[in-house]
Scaffold this active site. Structure first.
Site, PDB file in Angstrom:
ATOM      1  N   GLU A 113       0.959  -1.290  -0.101  1.00  0.00           N
ATOM      2  CA  GLU A 113       0.031   0.053  -0.012  1.00  0.00           C
ATOM      3  C   GLU A 113       0.871   1.255  -0.006  1.00  0.00           C
ATOM      4  OE1 GLU A 113      -3.148   1.070   3.283  1.00  0.00           O
ATOM      5  OE2 GLU A 113      -4.123  -0.204   1.877  1.00  0.00           O
ATOM      6  N   GLU A 120       2.103   1.621  -3.547  1.00  0.00           N
ATOM      7  CA  GLU A 120       1.028   2.269  -4.332  1.00  0.00           C
ATOM      8  C   GLU A 120       0.934   3.658  -4.151  1.00  0.00           C
ATOM      9  OE1 GLU A 120      -3.444   0.692  -5.634  1.00  0.00           O
ATOM     10  OE2 GLU A 120      -2.577   0.032  -3.704  1.00  0.00           O
ATOM     11  N   CYS A 137      -8.376  -2.499   3.517  1.00  0.00           N
ATOM     12  CA  CYS A 137      -8.278  -3.491   4.362  1.00  0.00           C
ATOM     13  C   CYS A 137      -9.460  -3.810   4.767  1.00  0.00           C
ATOM     14  CB  CYS A 137      -7.429  -3.167   5.733  1.00  0.00           C
ATOM     15  SG  CYS A 137      -5.634  -2.729   5.142  1.00  0.00           S
ATOM     16  N   SER A 185      -7.387   1.529  -3.066  1.00  0.00           N
ATOM     17  CA  SER A 185      -6.038   0.661  -3.235  1.00  0.00           C
ATOM     18  C   SER A 185      -6.433  -0.450  -3.609  1.00  0.00           C
ATOM     19  CB  SER A 185      -5.356   0.482  -1.851  1.00  0.00           C
ATOM     20  OG  SER A 185      -4.306  -0.460  -2.036  1.00  0.00           O
ATOM     21  N   LYS A 217     -15.812 -10.512   6.944  1.00  0.00           N
ATOM     22  CA  LYS A 217     -14.606 -11.348   6.434  1.00  0.00           C
ATOM     23  C   LYS A 217     -15.310 -12.516   5.847  1.00  0.00           C
ATOM     24  CE  LYS A 217     -11.040  -8.724   7.240  1.00  0.00           C
ATOM     25  NZ  LYS A 217     -10.030  -8.195   5.977  1.00  0.00           N
ATOM     26  N   GLU A 275     -16.050 -11.573   2.439  1.00  0.00           N
ATOM     27  CA  GLU A 275     -15.117 -11.440   1.714  1.00  0.00           C
ATOM     28  C   GLU A 275     -14.275 -12.531   1.168  1.00  0.00           C
ATOM     29  OE1 GLU A 275     -10.932  -8.504   2.007  1.00  0.00           O
ATOM     30  OE2 GLU A 275     -11.321 -10.154   3.676  1.00  0.00           O
ATOM     31  N   GLU A 284     -13.125 -13.215  -7.032  1.00  0.00           N
ATOM     32  CA  GLU A 284     -11.643 -12.544  -7.669  1.00  0.00           C
ATOM     33  C   GLU A 284     -10.396 -12.861  -6.537  1.00  0.00           C
ATOM     34  OE1 GLU A 284     -13.919  -9.203  -5.553  1.00  0.00           O
ATOM     35  OE2 GLU A 284     -14.355 -11.019  -6.591  1.00  0.00           O
ATOM     36  N   CYS A 307     -11.693  -2.157  14.003  1.00  0.00           N
ATOM     37  CA  CYS A 307     -11.743  -3.518  14.093  1.00  0.00           C
ATOM     38  C   CYS A 307     -12.070  -4.204  15.554  1.00  0.00           C
ATOM     39  CB  CYS A 307     -10.626  -4.315  13.559  1.00  0.00           C
ATOM     40  SG  CYS A 307     -10.342  -3.879  11.756  1.00  0.00           S
TER      41      CYS A 307
END
Length: 590
Positions: free
Chosen positions: A283, A286, A303, A323, A362, A365, A370, A507
């Site tokens: 990150e 980037e 994230c 990102s 999650k 996710e 992909e 979190c």
């Protein structure tokens, strides 16, 4: 604001004029039970829904709901008169008359507020008999189960979803006996713009909203002789799991978690923090690339899967800003299957990757196609902090008396910066530590960016990196993200980098953590523990992690290079069609 004097149960108290009886009672340590009320000063939430009527108290003018009635000068309040207690008990009995009697097998057994209040009030039988609602169960999503029959219409989930998170998926529908809190046209939740942040689950007082329980899947994998089952542990888990076993919030139980996971049968116990350090290398690279190119700024962190899902639904025109880095959970899975598997001489398909996360998004996710390749997904199963506690209890493990053990290598070594990923502002702070040194080629002495710490919804600050002023922002809570994204979309924002966490507090307050029910002292204690770990870590900058550097030398090559993009980066989708359907429907009905 002027002070108001009143008495509660004969005790005098002075409070500000706009204070409710409920809050005034708290100052005297007088407990008044509630089910619908949400009061979270830290995020300016103090709803006065008053739908449950559990908090009825006695005044000279009769019974009133304590959560929605402001104090008055000279008011005399009694919280425990026979009339008040009987009113509460009657309400609870009426709720139970239309509630499934399956407490022993309910997911919220032991954590159900309705169950606790019924016990406190001495309710031992269902007084009122009659027809029960049969409104169905929504099991469509990978993250959330919505059992309409256990809903008591407290509207907490609606308040959280609509007023705080600004997602607007849940609302009261129908009337009379058919009333329920549901989605637009009662659609399955996976067909809505739900972000799966899980904050509705976090505040639901009953078993109406729960996470999808994946513990059975984990047990199945652990019992397969042909599978090597590895597990990763997110940073926020280690400062919250202890609460499930009677410890105070913020007690660090990392070593005991590792020991418990090995006793459960996991072949290798690794740390998500290893992948968090990798995330920063990617990150930061980037960010520096975009900064030098002067385009696609501000960079938005990726994230948090609930945030990414929210962005895809609500701001698809800004997807070029997010990102391309996978989350640490999925970076870990990719490295485990594409790198670690070869080191131990097995095929990727023979590894099962399990993640222990503070987050129910999650679960959603890891199902995104992909995030993997044609043969396998990065991560196979994701369970929450609460689910891990269930597994430990199922196995009869004496968690509190376990000797500390260490993570396995090479994917168990991490830096202090990785730990603070679990607190709002932590990803941003970690990224700036590395970005500063890479941009300036200088050693960063003061690495604590304290301006991004704390649970304020929007935290802004500037940092001088080699003569360039970087405007940074850390956001927590999707309602706050909406405010910032509207500025970005309108071109009014001058930020270079923005971190977003969907859950208020980050979190540590995830939908899969031990229930906090709006007690932000617990959230602060968990976050402070992560900063304590960081402060006392030998290595505190992600790019200084020896194991991560070995990974790049042996396998990935350069950060942000071709192989890194292949295994550690992803892409996103415009998921805004749901809103187009709403608009078309509105036009058709006008």
């Amino acid at each position: 604001m002027s002070l108001v004097n009143l008495t509660i149960n004969g005790k005098a108290v002075s409070v500000e004029s706009e204070t409710t009886i409920l809050d005034a009672a708290k100052k005297l340590n007088i407990k008044i039970p509630t089910l619908c009320h949400l009061h979270m000063d830290e995020i300016n939430m103090n709803n006065k829904c008053a739908s449950c009527r559990i908090c009825m108290v006695d005044t000279k003018k009769g019974l009133v709901p304590a959560c929605a009635t402001n104090v008055r000068e000279g008011m005399e309040v009694q919280t425990n008169t026979p009339r008040a207690l009987n009113a509460r008990k009657t309400v609870v009995e009426l709720l139970l008359s239309d509630h499934p009697q399956d407490c022993l097998v309910c997911e919220k057994n032991g954590n159900c507020e309705l169950q606790i209040i019924a016990q406190d009030l001495g309710v031992r039988e269902v007084t009122y008999k009659g027809v029960k609602s049969d409104l169905g169960i929504d099991t469509s999503s990978k993250s959330i189960i919505k059992d309409h029959n256990k809903c008591i219409l407290c509207r907490r989930c609606e308040t959280m979803c609509t007023e705080i998170q600004k997602v607007g998926v849940l609302s009261g529908v129908n009337r009379g006996f058919e009333t329920m809190v549901s989605t637009f046209f009662n659609e399955d939740i996976d067909k809505t713009n739900c972000s799966f942040c899980g904050q509705c689950v976090a505040v639901c007082p009953t078993g109406a909203l729960t996470e999808v329980n994946n513990t059975g899947l984990v047990w199945d994998e652990l019992n397969k002789a042909d599978k090597t089952v590895v597990v990763q542990v997110a940073p926020a888990v280690r400062v919250a799991l202890g609460e499930e076993f009677g410890l105070n919030p913020g007690v660090i139980t990392t070593g005991k978690i590792v020991a418990a996971l090995k006793l459960l049968g996991f072949k290798y116990v690794f740390d998500t923090n290893f992948a968090a350090d990798i995330t920063i290398l990617e990150e930061a690279s980037e960010f520096i690339h975009r900064l030098k190119e002067g385009k696609d700024l501000p960079i938005l962190t990726s994230c948090c899967p609930a945030w990414v899902n929210y962005l895809e639904h609500h701001y698809p025109t800004l997807l070029n800003l997010v990102s391309s880095c996978k989350s640490p959970q999925n970076m870990f899975g990719s490295i485990a299957k594409n790198y670690f598997s070869s080191k131990i001489g097995i095929k990727p398909k023979d590894i099962t990757v399990v993640s222990i996360m503070p987050c129910i998004a999650k679960k959603y996710e890891i199902s995104r196609e992909e995030l993997g390749n044609d043969d396998f997904l990065d991560v196979d199963i994701s369970i929450t902090t609460r689910e891990l506690a269930k597994m430990i209890n199922q196995a009869g493990i004496d968690f509190l008396n376990l000797d500390d053990e260490s993570f396995d290598n090479p994917m168990g070594e991490s830096t202090g910066a990785a730990n603070i990923f679990g607190a709002t502002g932590g990803v941003l702070e970690a990224a700036l530590r590395t970005s500063y040194e890479w941009l300036t080629n200088e050693n960063l002495e003061n690495i604590d960016f304290k301006s991004v710490r704390g649970i304020d919804g929007i935290k802004e600050f500037k940092v001088n990196i080699g003569g360039t002023i970087i405007n940074a922002c850390a956001v927590n809570g999707l309602g706050n993200a909406q405010k910032v994204m509207d500025e970005v979309k309108s071109g009014k924002s001058n930020y270079h980098i923005i971190e977003v966490m969907a859950c208020p507090g980050g979190c540590v307050a995830g939908g899969g953590q031990p229930y906090h029910y709006g007690d932000y002292d617990k959230i602060k204690a968990r976050a402070n523990a992560l900063y304590h770990i960081d402060k006392h870590s030998e290595v505190r900058k992600p790019h200084k992690n020896p194991s991560v550097n070995n990974l790049y030398n042996e396998f990935l090559g350069e950060p942000y290079g071709d192989l890194a993009h292949r295994y550690l980066h992803t892409y996103y989708f415009d998921r805004s069609n749901f809103f187009e359907c709403e608009e078309n429907l509105a036009e058709a009905t006008e």
